[in-house]
Design an enzyme around this catalytic site. Structure first.
Site, PDB file in Angstrom:
ATOM      1  N   HIS A  76       0.838  -1.198   0.000  1.00 51.12           N
ATOM      2  CA  HIS A  76       0.000   0.000   0.000  1.00 51.12           C
ATOM      3  C   HIS A  76       0.871   1.244   0.000  1.00 51.12           C
ATOM      4  O   HIS A  76       1.806   1.349   0.795  1.00 51.12           O
ATOM      5  CB  HIS A  76      -0.903   0.031   1.231  1.00 51.12           C
ATOM      6  N   ASP A  89     -16.210   2.035   5.793  1.00 50.65           N
ATOM      7  CA  ASP A  89     -15.108   2.955   5.514  1.00 50.65           C
ATOM      8  C   ASP A  89     -15.491   3.913   4.395  1.00 50.65           C
ATOM      9  O   ASP A  89     -15.204   5.102   4.466  1.00 50.65           O
ATOM     10  CB  ASP A  89     -13.854   2.182   5.109  1.00 50.65           C
ATOM     11  N   ARG A 135     -15.782  12.297   6.268  1.00 49.86           N
ATOM     12  CA  ARG A 135     -14.558  12.970   6.734  1.00 49.86           C
ATOM     13  C   ARG A 135     -14.100  14.005   5.727  1.00 49.86           C
ATOM     14  O   ARG A 135     -13.643  15.089   6.096  1.00 49.86           O
ATOM     15  CB  ARG A 135     -13.438  11.940   6.965  1.00 49.86           C
ATOM     16  N   SER A 171      -8.866   3.544   8.163  1.00 47.70           N
ATOM     17  CA  SER A 171      -9.423   3.568   6.817  1.00 47.70           C
ATOM     18  C   SER A 171      -8.598   2.705   5.863  1.00 47.70           C
ATOM     19  O   SER A 171      -9.126   1.868   5.130  1.00 47.70           O
ATOM     20  CB  SER A 171      -9.484   5.018   6.325  1.00 47.70           C
ATOM     21  N   LYS A 202      -9.670  -1.583   4.398  1.00 48.06           N
ATOM     22  CA  LYS A 202      -9.720  -2.034   3.004  1.00 48.06           C
ATOM     23  C   LYS A 202      -8.666  -3.098   2.732  1.00 48.06           C
ATOM     24  O   LYS A 202      -8.922  -4.124   2.139  1.00 48.06           O
ATOM     25  CB  LYS A 202      -9.478  -0.832   2.069  1.00 48.06           C
TER      26      LYS A 202
END
Lengths: 431, 431
Positions: free
Chosen positions: A83, A162, A169, A184, A188
C-alpha cells in the site's frame, strides 16, 4: 444498545471507548440509524481528542467487518500486498504487482482513487478501455488463481463502512488524523486476504505526510494495528518531493508502466519499485540476493509484462493497447515547457505538479468530475539535471491549447533552477 | 464566500474565526446551504477548542440577526428583562414579570421550554387553557404597551438560527459549552429589545452549572457579551439544590404563582423573587429602599396580580381560572409521601426531583412527548425541616395510581433525613 449522544460526549471529554461502543457507532451509522450529523460530531471529537491504538484496532475491525473479506487460505502461494499512502506520478503498483506475481507470490491488491493532489491506481487502470475493478470477491479470487494477482477497487462488498465514513470525513475537516487514516487504510487492505502487507509511506512536499516524523508515526500505527489482525506488516519511507518517473497522467502512466515491464525505465522509478519488490519477496520468505536474481530474470524474460497483459484480459480491458501502446488515446497537443534560465534543477514541487495536473483534467476537483485520461505531463528534466536556457524541460499533454499553454507556463515556474550544482536525491529514507 | 470545510479546519486547529466567517457559517446553515453534518463538526470543534469572547459576540450577533428584533424605543418606560438558566420548581418569572411590570417597568420577556431535568416558563404558561406565546412582534408590542409586559416564546421570527443550532447541539453532545450557551441565550434575549437584562444563574445539584466557579464563569460571559450590544447586564447567582417553592408541575406552579400574587408564599420563593425584583427595579434606576416599598405596595394592593390577569386575557388564556384557580384541571390522585424516619431533612436533590417529574409526565423525554399539565409534586417539608417518622412530607399528583405510587416511593427515597439538626440554606450566593 448505546445512546449515540453519550458516546459522542465520552469521546468529546477525552475518554476511551470500548470495542462494543465503537462497533455500535460504525454499524448503526453504516445501517443508517445514526445520522451523518452525529457521526460528524463523533469524528471531530475523535480527531481532536485522538483514538489510542486499541480504539483504532476496534474501529478498523468494525469497518472491516462491515463488508466481506477474501478467504484465500486455499491458495498455496504466499499472499503479499503493498500500500502506498499516495503521491504524484506514483505508478509503482502497476509495475510492482505483475512483477512480484511473476515471481510466484500472489498479490491480492485493493487500490483507491486519486485523493487531493495525488493520483490513484484505480484511475490509472480505468484509463485502459474496458478495464473493470468491480468484480465480486469470487470472481477476483478466480483471477488471482489464474494469474497470481488482481487489482480491485473498493467494491460495494469491501468495507462499506469505511466508504461512507471517508466521504463524511472529506467534507467535515476530519481527514488528516493518524488513527482515522490507519483504520481507513487497513479496513480495506485487510479485506484483501493478504498474509503480509508492505506499506510505502511517502514523505515530502508531494505527500500527505510532510515530515519524516509524521511519516514514521503513520508507519508505526499501520504496522502496529495490522499486526493485531495477525498480518505481517512492514513499512518503508520513500521520498515524494518531485513526481516519480517520467510521466504524470493516467494513460501516460500506464504507458510508462508498460515500458518499464518491457525493460526501459527511469532510474528513480526503477530504484523505488525494485526496492519494494525485494521487500515484498522478503515478506514471502525469499532472501534478498535470490529475490534480486528472480526479479531481474522475470523482467528480462517478459513474464512480468505477460502477467500484466493477462490481468488486463481477465479484468475485461483492451489487450490490443497493451500489446501496442500506440493504440492508446493520445492528447491532441504536446506543448513544450522551456527552462527560464540555465543551471541545475533544484526542485520541482510534486504537490503543485499534482494540482496543475488536476487543473488540466487529469484528476477530479469534486467527486462528480470526469477525468480526461489522455492529459498530463512528461518530464525530461528533474531535480539534479543540468539545463540550458530555453531548453525543453517538459511537455504538457493537453486537449486545449488555451488551458495547455496556461498550465505550461505555470509548470515552467515550478522549476526551481539555480546556478549552483545540485545532485539528485536518494529516494529510500528509512526501511 | 468561504469554503465551509476550511472554516471547520480552522476551528479544529484552534484558530480564531472572523466576524465574516462566523456570519457565513450561521447564515448559510440557517438558509440550508450548509448541511447538518458540517455544522455538527464545526460545533464539536468549537466546543473542544473554545470560542473567545469576540467570536462569541460574533456568533451571538449572527444568530440574533437571523431573525427579527423588537424595537421598543418608542415606549417611554425603562425596559428590563430577566433570564434564569433553569431549575426545578422555578416559577419565579411567572411572579416577577407582572410584579415588576406593576411597578411601572416594562418587561419584554422571551422564555423557553423545559430543558433536560428543568421546567420551562413556556410550558407552565401553556398549562393555562388558551394561552398563546406565538404572537407576532407587532402584537407582542401592543400587549406590552397595554399592560407593561409580555411573555413570549421563541417564535419563528426570533433567532431562527439559534433554534436550528440548538436542536443540533442537543443531539451531538455539544450543549454544555459556555460560549455556545452564552450565544444561544443572548441571541434570544437581545431580540426582545430590553435595555437591561438581569441574569439569574442557578448553581447546584438541580442546575446546569454545578459549582459556583462554573456559574460565575457563565455569569461573566453573559454580562460581558451582552454589554457588547450596549445592553446593561447584571448577574445573580442563586442556589438550586432543592426545588424552589412548594410545587413542581405546570398547573401546580401557575397556581402557586397566583397564590404568591395574592400574598401567600413560601419563604424561599419569596426571598429569591423579591431579591430579583429589587435588582430589576435597580436596573431601571429605582434605588433599593424605594424599590422594596413599591414592590410591597403593588403586591398588597393587587396590581401585580391584576397585571397577570390582564396578561392572560391579552394572550388569549382562560381568565376565569386566574380569578378562580379551582377551575384549573387537577390530577385525579394525590398520593402521600411519608418520612422513612424521624429527624431533619438534610437535602432533597432537585435534579432527581426534576427527572421524577418527567417520569410522571410533567416534562418531555423527547421533543414529541405531550406534557400532562396537571401532574407534579407538593412539598410540605424541605431542607431544614424537622419530621416525624411516617409524617407526610409531600404529595404526588398523578393520573395513574400505578405510576403515582412508584414515583411516590422513589420521591420518599430522595429525602435525606438524619438525626442531626440542619438549618435551611440561604439562596443568594453572589450578587
Amino acid at each position: 444498545m448505546f445512546l449515540t449522544a453519550e458516546l459522542i460526549t465520552k469521546k468529546r471529554d477525552g475518554k476511551k471507548l470500548s470495542e462494543e461502543e465503537i462497533r455500535f457507532l460504525v454499524s448503526e451509522y453504516t445501517g443508517g440509524s445514526i445520522p451523518d450529523y452525529q457521526m460528524a460530531a463523533f469524528l471531530m471529537a475523535a480527531f481532536i481528542r485522538g483514538l489510542d491504538r486499541r480504539e483504532t484496532t476496534f474501529l478498523t475491525r468494525a469497518m472491516l467487518e462491515s463488508g466481506r473479506v477474501f478467504d484465500l487460505s486455499s491458495l498455496p502461494a504466499p499472499k503479499i500486498d503493498k500500500h502506498s499512502t499516495g503521491g504524484v506520478g506514483d505508478k509503482v503498483s502497476l509495475v510492482l504487482a505483475p512483477w512480484v506475481a511473476s515471481c510466484g507470490v500472489a498479490v491480492p491488491m485493493i487500490s483507491g482513487r486519486g485523493l487531493g493532489h495525488t493520483g490513484g491506481t484505480l484511475d490509472k487502470l480505468s484509463a485502459i478501455p474496458g478495464f473493470r475493478t468491480d468484480f465480486s470477491i469470487e470472481q477476483f479470487t478466480e483471477i488471482l488463481r489464474g494469474n497470481n494477482f488482481f487489482m480491485a477497487g473498493q467494491t460495494v462488498e469491501i468495507a462499506p463502512a469505511d466508504k461512507k465514513i471517508y466521504a463524511l470525513r472529506d467534507v467535515t475537516g476530519t481527514v488528516p488524523s493518524i488513527p482515522l487514516i490507519t483504520a481507513s487504510i487497513l479496513s480495506k487492505k485487510l479485506a484483501g486476504g493478504a498474509e503480509a502487507i508492505l506499506f510505502d509511506v511517502k514523505v515530502g512536499r508531494g505527500a500527505f505526510m510532510r515530515t519524516p516524523k509524521e511519516a514514521k508515526e503513520l508507519a508505526f500505527w499501520l504496522c502496529a494495528v495490522a499486526r493485531q489482525f495477525k498480518v505481517k506488516a512492514e513499512a518503508v519511507l520513500t521520498r515524494m518531493d518531485e513526481p516519480l518517473g517520467r510521466f504524470v497522467g493516467n494513460i501516460l502512466e500506464v504507458k510508462e508502466a508498460l515500458e518499464f515491464l518491457s525493460g526501459r525505465f527511469e532510474a528513480d522509478l526503477y530504484h523505488v519499485t525494485e526496492y519494494l519488490a525485494v521487500r515484498m519477496l522478503g515478506l514471502a520468505g525469499i532472501e534478498e540476493k535470490e529475490a534480486r536474481r528472480l526479479l531481474s530474470a522475470r523482467l528480462l524474460d517478459g513474464s512480468a509484462r505477460q502477467h500484466f497483459r493477462e490481468l488486463v484480459r481477465l479484468q475485461g480491458g483492451f489487450v490490443g493497447a497493451v500489446e501496442n501502446p500506440g493504440l492508446f488515446a493520445r492528447a491532441e497537443y504536446q506543448i513544450p515547457v522551456r527552462a527560464p534560465q540555465a543551471g541545475w534543477v533544484w526542485s520541482l514541487d510534486a504537490r503543485e505538479v499534482g494540482l496543475l495536473a488536476i487543473e488540466l483534467g487529469a484528476g477530479r476537483k469534486t467527486v462528480q468530475d470526469k477525468i480526461d485520461y489522455t492529459v498530463g505531463f512528461e518530464f525530461l528534466k528533474k531535480t539534479g539535471a543540468q539545463v540550458e536556457k530555453e531548453e525543453t524541460v517538459a511537455f504538457v499533454h493537453s486537449n486545449s491549447t488555451v488551458t495547455g499553454r496556461e498550465v505550461a507556463m505555470e509548470l515552467g515556474q515550478l522549476y526551481d533552477i539555480r546556478r549552483e550544482k545540485k545532485k539528485a536525491p536518494g529516494l529510500i529514507i528509512k526501511s
